[in-house]
Motif scaffolding. Structure first.
Motif, PDB file in Angstrom:
ATOM      1  N   ARG A 298     -16.993  -4.284  -2.170  1.00  0.00           N
ATOM      2  CA  ARG A 298     -15.730  -4.871  -1.685  1.00  0.00           C
ATOM      3  C   ARG A 298     -15.145  -5.829  -2.722  1.00  0.00           C
ATOM      4  O   ARG A 298     -13.961  -5.794  -3.040  1.00  0.00           O
ATOM      5  CB  ARG A 298     -15.976  -5.617  -0.357  1.00  0.00           C
ATOM      6  CG  ARG A 298     -16.006  -4.677   0.854  1.00  0.00           C
ATOM      7  CD  ARG A 298     -16.095  -5.465   2.147  1.00  0.00           C
ATOM      8  NE  ARG A 298     -17.447  -5.998   2.376  1.00  0.00           N
ATOM      9  CZ  ARG A 298     -18.402  -5.362   3.043  1.00  0.00           C
ATOM     10  NH1 ARG A 298     -18.155  -4.199   3.583  1.00  0.00           N
ATOM     11  NH2 ARG A 298     -19.604  -5.895   3.203  1.00  0.00           N
TER      12      ARG A 298
ATOM     13  N   HIS B  51     -13.621  -3.906  -5.718  1.00  0.00           N
ATOM     14  CA  HIS B  51     -12.296  -3.344  -5.469  1.00  0.00           C
ATOM     15  C   HIS B  51     -11.235  -4.439  -5.456  1.00  0.00           C
ATOM     16  O   HIS B  51     -10.149  -4.270  -6.006  1.00  0.00           O
ATOM     17  CB  HIS B  51     -12.277  -2.579  -4.133  1.00  0.00           C
ATOM     18  CG  HIS B  51     -12.848  -1.196  -4.267  1.00  0.00           C
ATOM     19  ND1 HIS B  51     -13.103  -0.392  -3.195  1.00  0.00           N
ATOM     20  CD2 HIS B  51     -13.213  -0.484  -5.342  1.00  0.00           C
ATOM     21  CE1 HIS B  51     -13.601   0.767  -3.607  1.00  0.00           C
ATOM     22  NE2 HIS B  51     -13.678   0.722  -4.914  1.00  0.00           N
TER      23      HIS B  51
ATOM     24  N   HIS C 264      -7.758   2.152   1.526  1.00  0.00           N
ATOM     25  CA  HIS C 264      -8.527   0.956   1.832  1.00  0.00           C
ATOM     26  C   HIS C 264      -9.236   1.145   3.181  1.00  0.00           C
ATOM     27  O   HIS C 264     -10.378   0.761   3.361  1.00  0.00           O
ATOM     28  CB  HIS C 264      -7.562  -0.238   1.901  1.00  0.00           C
ATOM     29  CG  HIS C 264      -8.231  -1.534   2.155  1.00  0.00           C
ATOM     30  ND1 HIS C 264      -9.058  -2.124   1.226  1.00  0.00           N
ATOM     31  CD2 HIS C 264      -8.234  -2.350   3.236  1.00  0.00           C
ATOM     32  CE1 HIS C 264      -9.522  -3.259   1.721  1.00  0.00           C
ATOM     33  NE2 HIS C 264      -9.050  -3.404   2.940  1.00  0.00           N
ATOM     34  N   ARG C 265      -8.506   1.748   4.110  1.00  0.00           N
ATOM     35  CA  ARG C 265      -9.062   1.955   5.453  1.00  0.00           C
ATOM     36  C   ARG C 265      -8.492   3.243   6.038  1.00  0.00           C
ATOM     37  O   ARG C 265      -7.291   3.492   5.917  1.00  0.00           O
ATOM     38  CB  ARG C 265      -8.665   0.755   6.320  1.00  0.00           C
ATOM     39  CG  ARG C 265      -9.123   0.830   7.758  1.00  0.00           C
ATOM     40  CD  ARG C 265      -8.877  -0.485   8.499  1.00  0.00           C
ATOM     41  NE  ARG C 265      -9.305  -0.372   9.885  1.00  0.00           N
ATOM     42  CZ  ARG C 265      -8.529   0.086  10.863  1.00  0.00           C
ATOM     43  NH1 ARG C 265      -7.292   0.423  10.619  1.00  0.00           N
ATOM     44  NH2 ARG C 265      -9.011   0.194  12.090  1.00  0.00           N
TER      45      ARG C 265
ATOM     46  N   GLY D  24       0.787  -1.229   0.000  1.00  0.00           N
ATOM     47  CA  GLY D  24       0.000   0.000   0.000  1.00  0.00           C
ATOM     48  C   GLY D  24       0.814   1.271   0.000  1.00  0.00           C
ATOM     49  O   GLY D  24       0.451   2.253   0.631  1.00  0.00           O
TER      50      GLY D  24
ATOM     51  N   ARG E 244      -8.125  -4.629  -8.016  1.00  0.00           N
ATOM     52  CA  ARG E 244      -6.748  -4.717  -7.511  1.00  0.00           C
ATOM     53  C   ARG E 244      -6.013  -5.909  -8.103  1.00  0.00           C
ATOM     54  O   ARG E 244      -4.851  -5.833  -8.436  1.00  0.00           O
ATOM     55  CB  ARG E 244      -6.765  -4.895  -5.982  1.00  0.00           C
ATOM     56  CG  ARG E 244      -6.824  -3.614  -5.194  1.00  0.00           C
ATOM     57  CD  ARG E 244      -6.463  -3.872  -3.738  1.00  0.00           C
ATOM     58  NE  ARG E 244      -7.305  -4.857  -3.081  1.00  0.00           N
ATOM     59  CZ  ARG E 244      -8.433  -4.588  -2.433  1.00  0.00           C
ATOM     60  NH1 ARG E 244      -8.856  -3.361  -2.361  1.00  0.00           N
ATOM     61  NH2 ARG E 244      -9.124  -5.550  -1.853  1.00  0.00           N
TER      62      ARG E 244
ATOM     63  N   ARG F 295      -4.573   2.787   5.703  1.00  0.00           N
ATOM     64  CA  ARG F 295      -3.976   1.876   4.702  1.00  0.00           C
ATOM     65  C   ARG F 295      -4.399   2.306   3.315  1.00  0.00           C
ATOM     66  O   ARG F 295      -5.596   2.443   3.033  1.00  0.00           O
ATOM     67  CB  ARG F 295      -4.440   0.445   4.974  1.00  0.00           C
ATOM     68  CG  ARG F 295      -3.264  -0.463   5.275  1.00  0.00           C
ATOM     69  CD  ARG F 295      -3.675  -1.867   5.631  1.00  0.00           C
ATOM     70  NE  ARG F 295      -4.348  -2.574   4.563  1.00  0.00           N
ATOM     71  CZ  ARG F 295      -5.374  -3.405   4.767  1.00  0.00           C
ATOM     72  NH1 ARG F 295      -5.842  -3.588   5.973  1.00  0.00           N
ATOM     73  NH2 ARG F 295      -5.907  -4.046   3.760  1.00  0.00           N
TER      74      ARG F 295
ATOM     75  N   GLU G 275      -5.130   2.118  -0.704  1.00  0.00           N
ATOM     76  CA  GLU G 275      -5.594   1.111  -1.657  1.00  0.00           C
ATOM     77  C   GLU G 275      -4.416   0.728  -2.550  1.00  0.00           C
ATOM     78  O   GLU G 275      -3.396   1.414  -2.572  1.00  0.00           O
ATOM     79  CB  GLU G 275      -6.725   1.689  -2.525  1.00  0.00           C
ATOM     80  CG  GLU G 275      -8.121   1.320  -2.061  1.00  0.00           C
ATOM     81  CD  GLU G 275      -8.395  -0.181  -2.126  1.00  0.00           C
ATOM     82  OE1 GLU G 275      -7.556  -0.942  -2.632  1.00  0.00           O
ATOM     83  OE2 GLU G 275      -9.463  -0.582  -1.659  1.00  0.00           O
TER      84      GLU G 275
END
Ligand code: HEM
Length: 394
Positions: free
Chosen positions: A148, A151, A374-375, A13, A155, A364, A366
Motif C-alpha cells: 500500500r 503504491h 485502486h479498488r 481516478g 502515485r 476506483r 489507480e
C-alpha cells in the motif's frame, strides 16, 4: 508532437486508457510533466524495446538487477535468473498456490461487497509469493502494508518518499537473508536460499545484487499480481458471458490466452523507462541523446492500427501482438509464474463462485503512473445458487 502530460492525470481516478486513446491517433510521442518522452504507439514501443543499443535500460542511479543492466552484463544475469521460472522449477508450486486460492475462496464472504484488489488480489499475491520464496508467514502483514505504501509513494511521484519506501523494503529483504546466513547448511532449501548460493558470470552475487534481484521479483509479483487480479475481476463482473465461458471446462491454454487478452485491453503495468544513447527520430519527433523515454505498454496494447477496436475480446487474433509482458531482451522473465498464479486464482474462484458487480458501488481507478484499479467492488455468489436463480439476483 505537442506537449501533453499523460502521467499527470486527474487524481479522482480518470481511466488512463481513455486519455491515451484520445492522444494516440494524433500524437505518436508526447512529453509528460517530468520532461520524459512517452511513446504511445505499438510499432514505436516494440522497436524501442527491441533496440537496447539505442534505448539503454541504465536509467536509474541505483543498481537494478536485471532491469537496469544492458548488453553482456544483462545477458549473464538473465541466464542465471531465468532458470527460476522454468517449468520444472515452478511445477512444485502449482498445488501450493491452488491450496492458497482455495483457502481464500472459502474465507471470503459470499453475497456482500468485497474488494477484488485488496481482499482477493493482494491477499493471494502476498501468500503465493511468500510460499514461492520461502518467506515466513509473519512477514505477510508487513508486506501488505508495504504494498500500500509503495503504491501511494509511486502515485505521489515524490522521490524522497519512493526512496524511503524502497529502503524499507530492502530492510525486509535483509531480515530474510540474515538468519539464513547464520543457519548456514541448516537454512531451509527454498528459492531464496538457492538464490543466495547461486552464481552470476561464475561468481557469487554481491549482497546489493541479491537484494536488488529479490526487490525486482517481489515488485513484479506482489504489486502486479494484485493489480492484474483487480483488472480481471472488474472485467469478468462486467462481462458475464465471457465469465461463464471461462468458468466452464476450458483448457489451461485457452484460459491463459483469455487472461492475456483481458490484460491487453486493460494493461495495469503501465510503462518502463529507457535512456537514449544517441539522438533518435521517432514518430515524427526528434529526441536528443541522454533523454528518458517511456515505453507505454498500456497505450501500445490498445493501438487501433494494430488491434482495430481495442476493446474487442479476441484472444487468438491478438495474441501475436500482445505486449503485456514486454518484448526484446528485457521481456518479463516472471511471465510463467504470473500466468500460473492468475490462472489458479481464476480457476478456483470461478469453480465455486459467480463474480457480479456491486450495484451502486463504483470501481476506483489507480492514479498514473500506477495502472489498473485502486479498488474493485464485487459481490461473489455461490455458483450453483446464482445460476439457478439467474435473473432474480440484481
Ligand atoms: C503480474 C503480471 C506481470 C506483468 C504484466 C509484467 C510485465 C513486465 C514487463 C512489461 C516487463 C518488461 C520491462 C522492460 O522492458 O523494461 C517486465 C520485466 C520484468 N518482470 Fe514482469 N510482469 C509481471 C509479473 C512478474 C513477476 C511475477 C515477476 C517475478 C517474480 C516479474 C519480474 C520481472 C523482472 C525481473 C523484469 C525485468 C527483466 C529484465 O530487465 O531483463 N514480473 N515485466
Amino acid at each position: 508532437m505537442t506537449e501533453h502530460t499523460p502521467e499527470d492525470l486527474d487524481p479522482t481516478g480518470r481511466d488512463l486508457r481513455q486519455y491515451t486513446d484520445e492522444l494516440r491517433p494524433q500524437h505518436a510521442v508526447v512529453r509528460n510533466t517530468s520532461g520524459q518522452w512517452v511513446l504511445l504507439r505499438h510499432a514505436d514501443v516494440v522497436a524501442a524495446a527491441q533496440d537496447p543499443e539505442t534505448y539503454s535500460s541504465r536509467v536509474s542511479a541505483h543498481l537494478q538487477v536485471p532491469n537496469g543492466l544492458d548488453g553482456a552484463e544483462h545477458r549473464a544475469a538473465r541466464e542465471t535468473l531465468d532458470r527460476y521460472f522454468e517449468p520444472q522449477a515452478l511445477a512444485p508450486f502449482e498445488p501450493v498456490f491452488r491450496d492458497i486460492a482455495r483457502e481464500m475462496v472459502a474465507r471470503i464472504p459470499v453475497g456482500v461487497v468485497v474488494d477484488a484488489v485488496g481482499d482477493l488480489g493482494a491477499q493471494f499475491a502476498v501468500r503465493a509469493q511468500s510460499a514461492w520464496l520461502g518467506w515466513p508467514a509473519k512477514l505477510e502483514p508487513l508486506l501488505l502494508d508495504w504494498m500500500r505504501a509503495n503504491h501511494a509513494a509511486t502515485r505521489s511521484q515524490d522521490r524522497s518518499r519512493t526512496a524511503a519506501v524502497a529502503e524499507e523494503f530492502d530492510d525486509i529483504i535483509r531480515s530474510v537473508l540474515k538468519p539464513r546466513r547464520v543457519m548456514g547448511d541448516r537454512a531451509p532449501n527454498d528459492v531464496t536460499t538457492q538464490l543466495m548460493h547461486d552464481t552470476i558470470s561464475g561468481r557469487p552475487f554481491t549482497d546489493t545484487e541479491l537484494v536488488s534481484v529479490l526487490r525486482n521479483w517481489t515488485g513484479g509479483d506482489l504489486g502486479s499480481i494484485a493489480l492484474c487480479v483487480g483488472v480481471l475481476f472488474a472485467y469478468l463482473a462486467d462481462n458475464p458471458e465471457i465469465q461463464r465461458r471461462l468458468g466452464d471446462d476450458i483448457s489451461d491454454a485457452d484460459l491463459d490466452a483469455a487472461i492475456d487478452e483481458i490484460l491487453r485491453i486493460d494493461d495495469p503495468f503501465v510503462s518502463n523507462r529507457r535512456r537514449t544513447t544517441c539522438p533518435v527520430h521517432v514518430g515524427g519527433t526528434d529526441i536528443p541523446e541522454g533523454a528518458v523515454v517511456k515505453l507505454h505498454w498500456t497505450s501500445a496494447n490498445r493501438d487501433e492500427e494494430v488491434f482495430g477496436d481495442p476493446d474487442r475480446f479476441d484472444p487468438a487474433g491478438n495474441a501475436a501482438n500482445n505486449i503485456v509482458y514486454g518484448t526484446g531482451p528485457h521481456v518479463c522473465p516472471g511471465r510463467p509464474l504470473a500466468t500460473m498464479e492468475l490462472r489458479i486464482v481464476l480457476q478456483e474462484v470461478l469453480a465455486a463462485r459467480q463474480v457480479t458487480p456491486a450495484v451502486g458501488d463504483q470501481a476506483r481507478r489507480e492514479v498514473a503512473p500506477v495502472g489498473g484499479f485502486h479498488r474493485v467492488p464485487v459481490v461473489l455468489r455461490n455458483r450453483g445458487t446464482s445460476e439457478r436463480t439467474r435473473g432474480r439476483l440484481d
